[in-house]
Design a protein around this motif. Structure first.
Motif, PDB file in Angstrom:
ATOM      1  N   GLN A 273     -21.320  -8.407   4.020  1.00 46.66           N
ATOM      2  CA  GLN A 273     -21.530  -9.472   3.026  1.00 46.66           C
ATOM      3  C   GLN A 273     -22.220  -8.936   1.769  1.00 46.66           C
ATOM      4  O   GLN A 273     -22.109  -9.522   0.705  1.00 46.66           O
ATOM      5  CB  GLN A 273     -22.332 -10.644   3.617  1.00 46.66           C
ATOM      6  CG  GLN A 273     -23.828 -10.433   3.779  1.00 46.66           C
ATOM      7  CD  GLN A 273     -24.182  -9.446   4.866  1.00 46.66           C
ATOM      8  OE1 GLN A 273     -23.386  -9.205   5.760  1.00 46.66           O
ATOM      9  NE2 GLN A 273     -25.372  -8.858   4.789  1.00 46.66           N
TER      10      GLN A 273
ATOM     11  N   THR B 115     -21.872  -6.806  -0.971  1.00 49.32           N
ATOM     12  CA  THR B 115     -20.879  -6.001  -1.673  1.00 49.32           C
ATOM     13  C   THR B 115     -21.519  -5.203  -2.811  1.00 49.32           C
ATOM     14  O   THR B 115     -20.822  -4.635  -3.648  1.00 49.32           O
ATOM     15  CB  THR B 115     -19.717  -6.892  -2.164  1.00 49.32           C
ATOM     16  OG1 THR B 115     -20.258  -8.059  -2.783  1.00 49.32           O
ATOM     17  CG2 THR B 115     -18.836  -7.332  -1.004  1.00 49.32           C
TER      18      THR B 115
ATOM     19  N   LEU C 194     -16.328 -11.508  -3.539  1.00 47.27           N
ATOM     20  CA  LEU C 194     -17.514 -10.660  -3.436  1.00 47.27           C
ATOM     21  C   LEU C 194     -18.730 -11.568  -3.439  1.00 47.27           C
ATOM     22  O   LEU C 194     -18.650 -12.704  -3.914  1.00 47.27           O
ATOM     23  CB  LEU C 194     -17.611  -9.727  -4.643  1.00 47.27           C
ATOM     24  CG  LEU C 194     -16.397  -8.863  -4.963  1.00 47.27           C
ATOM     25  CD1 LEU C 194     -16.606  -8.162  -6.316  1.00 47.27           C
ATOM     26  CD2 LEU C 194     -16.172  -7.827  -3.875  1.00 47.27           C
ATOM     27  N   ARG C 195     -19.855 -11.078  -2.960  1.00 46.84           N
ATOM     28  CA  ARG C 195     -21.073 -11.873  -3.069  1.00 46.84           C
ATOM     29  C   ARG C 195     -21.638 -11.696  -4.470  1.00 46.84           C
ATOM     30  O   ARG C 195     -21.738 -10.568  -4.954  1.00 46.84           O
ATOM     31  CB  ARG C 195     -22.120 -11.428  -2.037  1.00 46.84           C
ATOM     32  CG  ARG C 195     -23.255 -12.447  -1.933  1.00 46.84           C
ATOM     33  CD  ARG C 195     -24.241 -12.059  -0.868  1.00 46.84           C
ATOM     34  NE  ARG C 195     -25.004 -10.893  -1.266  1.00 46.84           N
ATOM     35  CZ  ARG C 195     -25.887 -10.286  -0.482  1.00 46.84           C
ATOM     36  NH1 ARG C 195     -26.094 -10.724   0.749  1.00 46.84           N
ATOM     37  NH2 ARG C 195     -26.555  -9.247  -0.897  1.00 46.84           N
ATOM     38  N   PRO C 196     -21.991 -12.789  -5.152  1.00 49.33           N
ATOM     39  CA  PRO C 196     -22.592 -12.627  -6.484  1.00 49.33           C
ATOM     40  C   PRO C 196     -23.982 -12.000  -6.346  1.00 49.33           C
ATOM     41  O   PRO C 196     -24.862 -12.560  -5.713  1.00 49.33           O
ATOM     42  CB  PRO C 196     -22.673 -14.060  -7.023  1.00 49.33           C
ATOM     43  CG  PRO C 196     -22.597 -14.953  -5.834  1.00 49.33           C
ATOM     44  CD  PRO C 196     -21.854 -14.197  -4.760  1.00 49.33           C
TER      45      PRO C 196
END
Lengths: 281, 198
Positions: free
Chosen positions: A62, A64, A99-101
């Motif tokens: 999670q 990224t 993607l995870r911000p």
């Protein structure tokens, strides 16, 4: 340049959802090497996760990371233009992959929500005489980024003098300090040279190499081999549960230094060593 | 390998029966919280009724997931653990103030947390670092989020329902820590490799 943007979005997807084969092979060896117990069980789940992520096209981890680009740009192409395409591709990939911000404003603590912000993504340009644009993307989680260390030699507390044996001690110290917090088995990048900023980038660049790469000066290759053996004797093991494999590979590179300075930077990368290349044009 | 099953909320007795090295499968509701949540709870100490989720007996997961907002609510894409050591300065107070019975994370925690766990009856459950997809498949649903706008999605407190979520007890309520053991063992080799320099 619309197509380049699409290519970079696809590069993001590939890097976030799959591991390079050299890394995956070493992780399989690590699984095979462990005796029955929690370290082996955990490595089994790690391998299952890798194949599940690839199959379902979801990010392996999670986190990224901070998108980091190393770019070789041909003379006739504007860096400014490439930068703006990367920014647009990053916004799109954050939404699409997803993607995870991860870009947070220092002053307001607000997350920008799209992985762009002040000097994010991180982009290193290098001009070349080649006719193609080569884009290397690294998505490195920040749990392991936090485990990195920079040393100024001599460092009396670890008995490190200004020589390759001193470098060896720095690398052992960094992994010992990291313990299991940065998601081992680790890949390491080591940079040696004159200035603090230069060695950090040099160390990180080493993570782009294949982990089984054995080129360059034989003294460096010998040090890498010795360190791989010694680091695995620390027994920290997969995920820090104790076991045989703590480090799956390391690459070391160096620059000239100043008479007064001898900097060593150790960049620690988690088992999910995510990198990929796009060659354009 | 023996497997123990646990259902949240956890009782003091259930926690006391767990030992370092136990493999557990956890089911029920859990909450997430990482850097921002810890800083906030530690500094502001909001009353339990100011927090929308029950923390008494709860299991807190150190996780900043990838969550997608959809018409029907939130969908979890990837959700592995984050490094627990970063909240070491906060966790002891949060365990004691809010009555947490379990912490899920990775990498283990330090002496302050170990002590608080012993005093309050709480365990540390180490899940599989980086296995974000495998673990997401054991999170049945995201029920709701707190501070999603203010802290950002990765830093919000999420209420999730898990089923057979795997973890290993690496710090128990009797003061034992697998991480301490690994660190001590590696210390011996470290000193030998540095040849008396350390």
């Amino acid at each position: 340049m619309l197509k380049l943007k699409d290519g970079i979005v696809e590069l993001y997807r590939k890097v976030a959802t799959s591991l390079p084969s050299d890394v995956e092979n070493e992780l399989k060896k690590a699984y095979a090497a462990e005796e029955e117990g929690i370290a082996k069980e955990a490595m089994g789940v790690v391998l299952e996760n890798i194949s599940l992520a690839r199959k379902t096209s979801r990010p392996i981890c999670q986190d990224t990371g901070v998108p980091t680009f190393f770019i070789r740009v041909p003379r006739q192409l504007s860096q400014e233009e490439v930068r703006s395409i990367i920014t647009a591709a990053t916004r799109e990939a954050t939404e699409k992959v997803p993607l995870r911000p991860n870009a947070v404003d220092i002053l307001t603590d607000r997350n920008s929500g799209d992985n762009t912000g002040r000097n994010i993504p991180v982009i290193y340009f290098e001009e070349t005489g080649e006719h193609v644009l080569t884009i290397d993307l690294m998505l490195k989680g920040s749990g392991c980024e936090n485990a990195g260390q920079t040393y100024k030699l001599p460092a009396e507390e670890i008995g490190a003098q200004r020589d390759l044996d001193g470098v060896r001690k720095c690398v052992i110290d960094a992994v010992f300090k990291a313990q299991g917090r940065g998601c081992p088995p680790y890949t390491l990048g080591v940079g040696i040279g004159a200035t603090k900023d230069q060695v950090s980038v040099l160390a990180k660049r080493q993570l782009l190499k294949r982990i089984d790469e054995r080129t360059g000066d034989e003294r460096i290759i010998a040090l890498q081999a010795r360190l791989l053996d010694e680091l695995n004797r620390l027994g920290i093991g997969p995920l820090g549960f104790g076991g045989k494999t703590t480090v799956i590979g390391l690459n070391i590179d160096y620059n000239h230094r100043h008479p007064a300075s001898y900097f060593v930077d150790v960049s620690v990368c988690c088992w999910a060593n995510r990198r990929g290349r796009l060659v354009w044009g | 390998m023996d497997i123990k099953t646990l259902t949240t909320p956890l009782s003091e007795e259930a926690v006391a029966s767990l030992n370092v090295g136990d493999f557990v499968l956890l089911s029920g509701m859990i909450v997430t919280g990482r850097d921002r949540v810890h800083k906030y709870l530690f500094s502001e100490l909001p009353l339990p009724d100011e927090i929308p989720f029950e923390l008494e007996g709860a299991v807190l997961y150190h996780c900043g997931p990838i969550v997608r907002r959809e018409d029907a609510g939130y969908r979890l894409i990837a959700g592995g653990p984050t490094t627990s050591q970063r909240v070491e300065m906060y966790e002891w107070r949060i365990i004691k103030e809010y009555g947490l019975r379990g912490i899920i994370g990775k990498g283990g925690m330090g002496e302050k947390t170990l002590q608080a766990m012993k005093e309050a009856g709480c365990v540390y459950l180490h899940t599989i670092s980086g296995a974000a997809v495998y673990l997401a498949d054991r999170i049945k649903r995201v029920v709701d989020g707190w501070k999603v706008e203010e802290f950002g999605a990765p830093e919000a407190m999420w209420l999730m329902e898990v089923e057979d979520f795997p973890a290993i007890v690496t710090m128990d309520a009797s003061g034992n820590s697998l991480h301490k053991g690994v660190a001590e063992k590696s210390m011996g080799v470290y000193k030998e490799l540095l040849g008396g320099g350390a």
